[in-house]
Design a protein around this motif. Structure first.
Motif, PDB file in Angstrom:
ATOM      1  N   GLU A  75     -71.682  64.704   8.520  1.00  0.00           N
ATOM      2  CA  GLU A  75     -71.709  64.522   7.067  1.00  0.00           C
ATOM      3  C   GLU A  75     -72.537  63.302   6.661  1.00  0.00           C
ATOM      4  O   GLU A  75     -72.921  63.180   5.495  1.00  0.00           O
ATOM      5  CB  GLU A  75     -70.281  64.369   6.525  1.00  0.00           C
ATOM      6  CG  GLU A  75     -69.433  65.616   6.679  1.00  0.00           C
ATOM      7  CD  GLU A  75     -68.009  65.406   6.205  1.00  0.00           C
ATOM      8  OE1 GLU A  75     -67.299  66.399   6.027  1.00  0.00           O
ATOM      9  OE2 GLU A  75     -67.612  64.243   6.015  1.00  0.00           O
ATOM     10  N   LEU A  76     -72.794  62.401   7.591  1.00  0.00           N
ATOM     11  CA  LEU A  76     -73.567  61.205   7.282  1.00  0.00           C
ATOM     12  C   LEU A  76     -75.071  61.430   7.429  1.00  0.00           C
ATOM     13  O   LEU A  76     -75.862  60.543   7.115  1.00  0.00           O
ATOM     14  CB  LEU A  76     -73.139  60.053   8.190  1.00  0.00           C
ATOM     15  CG  LEU A  76     -71.670  59.640   8.082  1.00  0.00           C
ATOM     16  CD1 LEU A  76     -71.353  58.570   9.111  1.00  0.00           C
ATOM     17  CD2 LEU A  76     -71.349  59.140   6.683  1.00  0.00           C
ATOM     18  N   VAL A  77     -75.459  62.597   7.925  1.00  0.00           N
ATOM     19  CA  VAL A  77     -76.878  62.905   8.102  1.00  0.00           C
ATOM     20  C   VAL A  77     -77.372  63.631   6.860  1.00  0.00           C
ATOM     21  O   VAL A  77     -76.784  64.619   6.429  1.00  0.00           O
ATOM     22  CB  VAL A  77     -77.101  63.779   9.355  1.00  0.00           C
ATOM     23  CG1 VAL A  77     -78.582  64.092   9.521  1.00  0.00           C
ATOM     24  CG2 VAL A  77     -76.556  63.066  10.586  1.00  0.00           C
ATOM     25  N   ARG A  78     -78.463  63.120   6.282  1.00  0.00           N
ATOM     26  CA  ARG A  78     -79.000  63.682   5.051  1.00  0.00           C
ATOM     27  C   ARG A  78     -80.455  64.086   5.232  1.00  0.00           C
ATOM     28  O   ARG A  78     -81.150  63.637   6.147  1.00  0.00           O
ATOM     29  CB  ARG A  78     -78.856  62.692   3.888  1.00  0.00           C
ATOM     30  CG  ARG A  78     -77.427  62.553   3.370  1.00  0.00           C
ATOM     31  CD  ARG A  78     -76.985  63.871   2.737  1.00  0.00           C
ATOM     32  NE  ARG A  78     -75.662  63.779   2.123  1.00  0.00           N
ATOM     33  CZ  ARG A  78     -74.537  64.110   2.722  1.00  0.00           C
ATOM     34  NH1 ARG A  78     -74.580  64.514   3.978  1.00  0.00           N
ATOM     35  NH2 ARG A  78     -73.383  64.049   2.098  1.00  0.00           N
TER      36      ARG A  78
ATOM     37  N   ILE B 178     -85.120  60.660   3.192  1.00  0.00           N
ATOM     38  CA  ILE B 178     -85.193  59.348   3.823  1.00  0.00           C
ATOM     39  C   ILE B 178     -84.310  58.351   3.077  1.00  0.00           C
ATOM     40  O   ILE B 178     -84.392  58.222   1.853  1.00  0.00           O
ATOM     41  CB  ILE B 178     -86.653  58.850   3.855  1.00  0.00           C
ATOM     42  CG1 ILE B 178     -87.488  59.759   4.761  1.00  0.00           C
ATOM     43  CG2 ILE B 178     -86.718  57.407   4.347  1.00  0.00           C
ATOM     44  CD1 ILE B 178     -88.954  59.405   4.781  1.00  0.00           C
ATOM     45  N   GLY B 179     -83.490  57.655   3.808  1.00  0.00           N
ATOM     46  CA  GLY B 179     -82.647  56.610   3.225  1.00  0.00           C
ATOM     47  C   GLY B 179     -81.320  57.081   2.684  1.00  0.00           C
ATOM     48  O   GLY B 179     -80.436  56.256   2.420  1.00  0.00           O
ATOM     49  N   GLU B 180     -81.139  58.397   2.494  1.00  0.00           N
ATOM     50  CA  GLU B 180     -79.895  58.889   1.903  1.00  0.00           C
ATOM     51  C   GLU B 180     -78.708  58.692   2.855  1.00  0.00           C
ATOM     52  O   GLU B 180     -77.624  58.311   2.429  1.00  0.00           O
ATOM     53  CB  GLU B 180     -80.036  60.373   1.551  1.00  0.00           C
ATOM     54  CG  GLU B 180     -80.894  60.642   0.328  1.00  0.00           C
ATOM     55  CD  GLU B 180     -80.268  60.094  -0.938  1.00  0.00           C
ATOM     56  OE1 GLU B 180     -79.118  60.444  -1.233  1.00  0.00           O
ATOM     57  OE2 GLU B 180     -80.930  59.290  -1.610  1.00  0.00           O
ATOM     58  N   GLY B 181     -78.916  58.970   4.129  1.00  0.00           N
ATOM     59  CA  GLY B 181     -77.817  58.794   5.081  1.00  0.00           C
ATOM     60  C   GLY B 181     -77.387  57.348   5.206  1.00  0.00           C
ATOM     61  O   GLY B 181     -76.197  57.039   5.245  1.00  0.00           O
ATOM     62  N   ALA B 182     -78.372  56.427   5.244  1.00  0.00           N
ATOM     63  CA  ALA B 182     -78.041  54.998   5.334  1.00  0.00           C
ATOM     64  C   ALA B 182     -77.290  54.536   4.097  1.00  0.00           C
ATOM     65  O   ALA B 182     -76.325  53.760   4.183  1.00  0.00           O
ATOM     66  CB  ALA B 182     -79.317  54.188   5.524  1.00  0.00           C
TER      67      ALA B 182
ATOM     68  N   VAL C 158     -81.977  60.237  11.396  1.00  0.00           N
ATOM     69  CA  VAL C 158     -80.678  60.045  12.050  1.00  0.00           C
ATOM     70  C   VAL C 158     -80.588  58.640  12.630  1.00  0.00           C
ATOM     71  O   VAL C 158     -79.547  57.975  12.537  1.00  0.00           O
ATOM     72  CB  VAL C 158     -80.462  61.110  13.145  1.00  0.00           C
ATOM     73  CG1 VAL C 158     -79.179  60.819  13.921  1.00  0.00           C
ATOM     74  CG2 VAL C 158     -80.397  62.498  12.541  1.00  0.00           C
ATOM     75  N   ASN C 159     -81.697  58.155  13.195  1.00  0.00           N
ATOM     76  CA  ASN C 159     -81.702  56.800  13.754  1.00  0.00           C
ATOM     77  C   ASN C 159     -81.504  55.757  12.666  1.00  0.00           C
ATOM     78  O   ASN C 159     -80.849  54.732  12.884  1.00  0.00           O
ATOM     79  CB  ASN C 159     -83.008  56.540  14.500  1.00  0.00           C
ATOM     80  CG  ASN C 159     -83.121  57.358  15.781  1.00  0.00           C
ATOM     81  OD1 ASN C 159     -82.109  57.833  16.304  1.00  0.00           O
ATOM     82  ND2 ASN C 159     -84.328  57.538  16.274  1.00  0.00           N
TER      83      ASN C 159
ATOM     84  N   LEU D  55     -75.159  52.117  10.294  1.00  0.00           N
ATOM     85  CA  LEU D  55     -73.784  52.077  10.800  1.00  0.00           C
ATOM     86  C   LEU D  55     -73.574  50.853  11.681  1.00  0.00           C
ATOM     87  O   LEU D  55     -72.547  50.160  11.581  1.00  0.00           O
ATOM     88  CB  LEU D  55     -73.483  53.360  11.573  1.00  0.00           C
ATOM     89  CG  LEU D  55     -72.117  53.462  12.248  1.00  0.00           C
ATOM     90  CD1 LEU D  55     -71.001  53.386  11.212  1.00  0.00           C
ATOM     91  CD2 LEU D  55     -72.006  54.756  13.053  1.00  0.00           C
ATOM     92  N   LEU D  56     -74.544  50.551  12.535  1.00  0.00           N
ATOM     93  CA  LEU D  56     -74.448  49.370  13.391  1.00  0.00           C
ATOM     94  C   LEU D  56     -74.402  48.099  12.562  1.00  0.00           C
ATOM     95  O   LEU D  56     -73.640  47.166  12.841  1.00  0.00           O
ATOM     96  CB  LEU D  56     -75.631  49.328  14.356  1.00  0.00           C
ATOM     97  CG  LEU D  56     -75.752  50.487  15.355  1.00  0.00           C
ATOM     98  CD1 LEU D  56     -77.022  50.342  16.180  1.00  0.00           C
ATOM     99  CD2 LEU D  56     -74.534  50.554  16.257  1.00  0.00           C
TER     100      LEU D  56
END
Length: 398
Positions: free
Chosen positions: A208-211, A214-218, A259-260, A266-267
């Protein structure tokens, strides 16, 4: 000639007329009071409507971001990505709620801060599974005593007794990673822990965190942890974290790079957390071997807890948990635990449910040992299937 001249005092007609007049006066007085109350109500309604109309006539305010508080009266704000302004703060704004990064409403003419706006969150974040207090308790978990003890030491103890860590002079584990085959109770353990510490439970699936963009997941990861801070004490449970935390390769496609970026956010969020704070992170995966080493280093996921397939005693406890409300007759749970080697906790729950269904089909109000034997055959199949499950587990986890 008046009425008093025709009717003498004491006559019946005169007394009745006086009573009638008094009653009429009381009725009129009651009507006057009712009309006065209606008048006051209508005046209040008119005043409210006038105020509402006045507010609607006011020009719209700008939405901006508070960058810095200069003093109690002034602040530096930014309107979207435009220029920065030094503006006044309206006297009715609570100063203790104004913090750098807060969303504020700015007067269109003077750019003064006139209202504090709620923080903006993506609808996807608000759509995550947020449970104020899960109903699962430690009694609902069969086996896993050692794993549960380690999890409680890493999460429950710092939340309930932070002074112990202060006295010793160490920081508690910041994050916990639960790994093992599917259906072995990883999510159940996290929910029971949240119930014990009376914390908000936020469950997120890694995918669910993958969008797409660009930048949406972060951004989603940042808003997720912001929500966790607002609802603290909070346990953030990231299931299937390998979907976003897999090892980074040298050659990547555009999708893998996104994804990276989500993983790096997240890190960064995990690094920014106070180990003694009121937000704890628990993650679960079936594939610990493909996780990025940056996730597993001390300071992020400090404690790695394996949640294996249950042994004989574990299977027996799981069966006791799931059958404690059932009406059993001549059922040998120890024999059933011995027959289900290689079964996970989810498999055992399915066996108990199927046994109950066999009893219902037979129009019985009790469950027999034969019902469980049929259920085992239906859920687990042949011995070859059981042996295959055990072999897969040995290959994956040694």
């Amino acid at each position: 000639m008046s009425f008093e001249d025709d009717v003498k005092v004491g006559d019946t007609n005169y007394d009745d007329y006086v009573i009638f007049l008094k009653r009429r006066i009381r009725q009129l007085e009651l009507q006057v009071r009712t009309l006065e109350a209606d008048k006051e109500r209508l005046e209040r309604e008119l005043s409210r409507l006038r105020m509402e109309m006045s507010r609607m006539k006011q020009p719209p305010a700008f939405a901006g971001t508070l960058l810095e508080l200069l003093d109690d009266e002034r602040a530096i704000v930014q309107n979207f990505n435009g220029p920065r302004f030094v503006v006044r703060i309206a006297p009715w704004i609570e100063r203790d709620k104004l913090k750098p990064g807060s969303r504020v409403a700015l007067d269109q003419r003077t750019m003064a801060v006139i209202e504090l706006l709620p923080s903006q969150k993506d609808p996807s974040v608000l759509g995550f599974e947020v449970i104020e207090r899960p109903k699962v308790t430690y009694r609902d978990i069969g086996g896993l005593r050692h794993q549960l003890k380690e999890l409680r030491e890493a999460v429950e103890l710092p939340l309930k007794h932070p002074e112990l860590f202060e006295r010793v002079g160490i920081d508690p584990p910041k994050g916990v990673l639960l790994y093992g085959p599917p259906g072995c109770g990883k999510t159940l353990m996290a929910k029971a822990l949240a119930n014990e510490v009376n914390a908000t439970f936020i469950r997120v699936v890694g995918s669910e965190l993958v969008r797409k963009y660009i930048g949406e997941g972060a951004r989603l990861v940042g808003e997720l942890f912001e929500l966790a801070k607002e609802k603290a004490p909070t346990i953030v449970f990231i299931d299937e974290i390998d979907a976003v935390g897999a090892k980074r390769m040298d050659e990547t496609t555009g999708g893998e790079r996104e994804v990276n970026r989500t993983l790096m956010q997240l890190l960064a969020e995990m690094d920014g957390f106070d180990p003694r704070g009121n937000v704890k992170i628990i993650a679960a995966t079936n594939r610990p071997d493909i996780l990025d080493p940056a996730l597993l280093r001390p300071g992020r996921f400090d404690r790695l807890i394996e949640v294996p397939l249950p042994d004989f005693e574990g299977r027996l406890e799981i069966l006791k948990v799931h059958t404690r409300k059932m009406n059993l007759r001549d059922v040998d749970l120890r024999a059933l635990a011995g027959m289900t080697e290689g079964a996970s906790g989810a498999d055992l729950k399915a066996i108990v449910t199927e046994a109950g269904m066999f009893a219902i089909r037979a129009r019985r109000e009790y469950v027999t040992h034969e019902d469980f034997l049929k259920a085992i055959d239906k859920v687990l199949g042949s011995e070859q299937k059981l042996a295959q499950q055990i072999a897969i587990h040995e290959v994956m986890y040694g």
